[in-house]
Design a protein around this motif. Structure first.
Motif, short mmCIF file in Angstrom:
data_model
loop_
_atom_site.label_atom_id
_atom_site.label_comp_id
_atom_site.label_asym_id
_atom_site.label_seq_id
_atom_site.Cartn_x
_atom_site.Cartn_y
_atom_site.Cartn_z
N HIS A 257 -2.73 5.70 2.87
CA HIS A 257 -2.08 4.48 3.38
C HIS A 257 -0.99 4.91 4.36
O HIS A 257 -0.02 5.55 3.97
CB HIS A 257 -1.46 3.67 2.23
N SER B 84 8.24 6.84 1.83
CA SER B 84 6.93 6.17 1.76
C SER B 84 6.74 5.23 2.95
O SER B 84 5.65 5.15 3.51
CB SER B 84 6.81 5.31 0.52
N HIS B 85 7.82 4.52 3.31
CA HIS B 85 7.68 3.57 4.41
C HIS B 85 7.75 4.24 5.78
O HIS B 85 7.38 3.66 6.79
CB HIS B 85 8.72 2.44 4.29
N GLN C 181 11.23 -4.01 -2.27
CA GLN C 181 10.60 -3.51 -1.04
C GLN C 181 11.15 -4.19 0.21
O GLN C 181 11.19 -3.59 1.28
CB GLN C 181 9.08 -3.63 -1.11
N ASP D 206 -2.25 0.47 -5.26
CA ASP D 206 -3.12 1.39 -6.02
C ASP D 206 -2.72 1.50 -7.49
O ASP D 206 -3.56 1.77 -8.33
CB ASP D 206 -3.03 2.81 -5.43
N LYS E 38 1.93 6.40 1.85
CA LYS E 38 2.00 6.49 0.38
C LYS E 38 2.12 7.94 -0.09
O LYS E 38 1.36 8.80 0.34
CB LYS E 38 0.76 5.85 -0.23
N LYS F 155 0.85 -1.19 0.00
CA LYS F 155 0.00 0.00 0.00
C LYS F 155 0.89 1.25 0.00
O LYS F 155 0.65 2.19 -0.73
CB LYS F 155 -0.94 -0.02 1.21
N CYS F 156 1.94 1.23 0.83
CA CYS F 156 2.82 2.41 0.90
C CYS F 156 3.70 2.53 -0.34
O CYS F 156 4.02 3.64 -0.77
CB CYS F 156 3.68 2.36 2.17
N SER F 157 4.11 1.39 -0.90
CA SER F 157 5.01 1.46 -2.07
C SER F 157 4.27 1.97 -3.30
O SER F 157 4.90 2.38 -4.27
CB SER F 157 5.58 0.08 -2.37
N GLY F 158 2.95 1.90 -3.28
CA GLY F 158 2.17 2.33 -4.45
C GLY F 158 1.68 1.17 -5.29
O GLY F 158 0.83 1.35 -6.16
N ASP G 140 11.19 5.94 -1.69
CA ASP G 140 10.86 4.66 -1.04
C ASP G 140 11.00 4.73 0.48
O ASP G 140 10.11 4.29 1.21
CB ASP G 140 11.75 3.55 -1.60
#
Ligand code: ATP
Length: 548
Positions: free
Chosen positions: A387, A362-363, A231, A98, A367, A92-95, A359
């Motif tokens: 997210h 995002s983590h 990831q 979606d 997101k 979800k956070c990495s994209g 990256d």
């Protein structure tokens, strides 16, 4: 140079791959499974050698004290081996949850499925009838394909083909539909007899879904097979920093399986649904990242050349600005002219991307999306992050300069299967060699770089008597601890050479009458066919030196 890009050449490679045990279709006895491939006895050795060469050259053999050509400074390399199924929040956070979509389109008539962005077409008209003729073919084959399809559609004979009026060159179906200059009702699908059989494009997430736990049922149990290995590296960034002595700049490497539910797997192993990646996430100071990006792009390019890929068939392609992902500052692809592609076309082997701090942020934060040129956390209608990130601090403290920052990332991401396929295609040669009676005989030879060759040497007693097998077995046993080698005493020596040529074995060692007299063997070189006499006692060192 002979024509390298043609389907017949590819057919020969695929058939040799099957016949000699390089690659089999997965579950073949049940009719196979589209997009899945198994490696046979020679193939597993070839692919392992590709992965080992990568690991050795990038990680295990890396000199951390030297400044490599083009590098701003020395750097460290380390590795990880992460799980295939990870916490769903990672995706979800990495994209990927979606955004990791392709658009697909189905044909109600042919029951075939296509990637929307792979379809091209052009308007054709004949005696007041008009249709937008599409094809999946690309390059030189696309236009003749549309002509043949239009001829059939209008029911014309070959000599009437010139009566067709064409409304311009090939255009992407996606763009033509978006621009409103054609509709799906006007469109003749690539395998359809009548227009209007293509369905509206649908979005399709490429991640394979699974469920965790015996009582799986509600949405919280949904998990995904990783579509990339990267990831696992980002979410372990802090673990690696805290437990090893690495300091920025450094890289973390990982080799492992990835899964993508590709809409149209094709071209042998090139686009598979299960494949292996060899990825590095390289963490550096933001101010130095552009230099590191160039270093990695050039270093990875040279790696393929060093392992023997033909330079004229390789291409380094820098992405245009409008092709870049929303977070990327620069991306280059290393591409190879695979024989299944049309002349002048290339397929991606590896992408080298400058990913900035996207990256790690995002983590940490959740997101991200780009807004007014800035990366910001995407929020939902309630104003909260769409997210949520881990909330963990993934910044780095440089205790020499006393600075704290989120490192930038350069990502060289290679496919082990695509690389193996390129090495397989590049190695394939057909030539003529004199047989035992001096008559020309055609041969198929796989000219693998010795480091990649599944078998390095074959030991062949000329005849199965006169003490020759005993000497040959001794030599086999002396060599085996140092490299993959085979003992073969079956059939004429010419046939045995032919078998080894097809397997891509660089050296054959023949034990003959003279061996018994002077303790030398014949060393035959696969590519030059030069045969020289070498003392048995020197063979191990000689071949080890050649492999070094
Ligand atoms: P493509 O555009 O060909 O689908 P990609 O740009 O999506 O590839 P990346 O996400 O950059 O590929 O993945 C990195 C590497 O992983 C690719 O360069 C390729 O070597 C390999 N790879 C990606 N998808 C596949 C696949 N379906 N089968 C085999 N290898 C793959």
């Amino acid at each position: 140079m002979d024509k390298q890009n043609d389907q017949s050449r590819m057919d020969k490679i695929v058939s040799l791959a099957k016949r000699r045990g390089f690659v089999f279709q997965s579950s073949e006895i049940y009719g196979g499974l589209n997009g899945f491939w198994d490696y046979g006895p020679l193939g597993v050795a070839l692919k392992r050698n590709v992965k080992d060469a990568w690991w050795r050259d990038m990680v295990a053999g890396h000199d951390e004290l030297a400044t490599l050509t083009g590098a701003p400074s020395p750097y460290e390399m380390t590795g990880l081996d992460c799980t295939i199924i990870m916490h769903p929040q990672v995706w979800k956070c990495s994209g990927h949850f979606d955004l990791f979509h392709d658009w697909m389109i189905d044909c109600r008539e042919s029951k075939r499925r296509y990637r929307y962005d792979h379809l091209h077409g052009r308007w054709a008209a004949h005696r007041g009838k008009k249709v937008f003729v599409t094809t999946e073919a690309s390059g030189d084959e696309a236009v003749p394909e549309t002509v043949a399809r239009a001829q059939k559609f209008f029911g014309l004979r070959a000599k009437q083909v010139d009566e067709i009026e064409w409304g311009g060159g090939l255009e992407s179906l996606e763009q033509v539909i978006a621009a409103g200059s054609a509709t799906l009702a006007d469109t003749l699908g690539p395998d359809a007899a009548a227009p209007g059989s293509l369905t509206e494009p649908r979005e399709f997430n490429l991640m394979f879904e699974t469920r965790i736990g015996a009582l799986a049922g509600d949405d919280d149990d949904r998990a995904f097979l990783r579509p990339e290995t990267a990831q696992g590296i980002f979410v372990n960034f802090k673990n690696v920093l805290d437990t090893s002595r690495v300091r920025v700049p450094f890289g973390i490497a990982q080799v492992g399986k990835s899964f993508r539910n590709e809409i149209t797997p094709r071209n042998f192993t090139f686009r598979s649904r299960e494949f292996e990646q060899m990825e590095i996430e390289f963490f550096c100071k933001p101010a130095e990242s552009a230099e590191w990006y160039r270093f990695w792009r050039d270093r990875r390019w040279k790696w393929y050349l060093g392992l023997g890929l033909t330079e004229g068939r390789l291409q380094l392609r820098e992405h245009h600005r409008d092709e870049l992902s929303h977070y990327s500052v620069g991306t280059a692809d290393i591409e190879y002219a695979f024989p299944f592609l049309a002349e002048g076309e290339f397929g991606e082997l590896e992408g080298i991307a400058h990913r900035g701090d996207f990256d790690l942020r995002s983590h940490m934060e959740g997101k991200l999306i780009r807004k007014d040129g800035e990366l910001v956390v995407e929020t939902g209608p309630d104003g909260k992050p769409r997210h949520r990130g881990s909330g963990k601090d993934l910044s780095y403290f440089d205790d020499v300069s006393r600075e704290r920052y989120v490192p930038h990332v350069i990502e060289p991401s290679a496919g082990a299967d695509r690389g193996t396929l390129a090495f397989l295609c590049d190695a394939f040669h057909e030539d003529e060699v004199p047989d035992e009676d001096g008559k020309p005989r055609s041969r198929t030879v796989m000219k693998f770089h010795p480091r990649l060759a599944p078998v390095k040497a074959a030991i062949l007693p000329l005849v199965k008597k006169d003490g020759m097998p005993e000497v040959a077995i001794d030599l086999y046993r002396a060599l085996k601890p140092h490299m993959a080698c085979q003992y073969d005493e079956k059939g004429s020596v010419g046939r045995r050479y032919a078998r080894q040529d097809e397997a891509g074995t660089p050296w054959c060692l023949t034990i003959d009458g003279q061996t018994l007299a002077d303790k030398t063997v014949t060393l035959r070189d696969r590519d030059s066919l030069v045969q020289s006499r070498v003392p048995i006692a020197d063979v191990v060192d000689l071949l080890r030196d050649k492999l070094a």
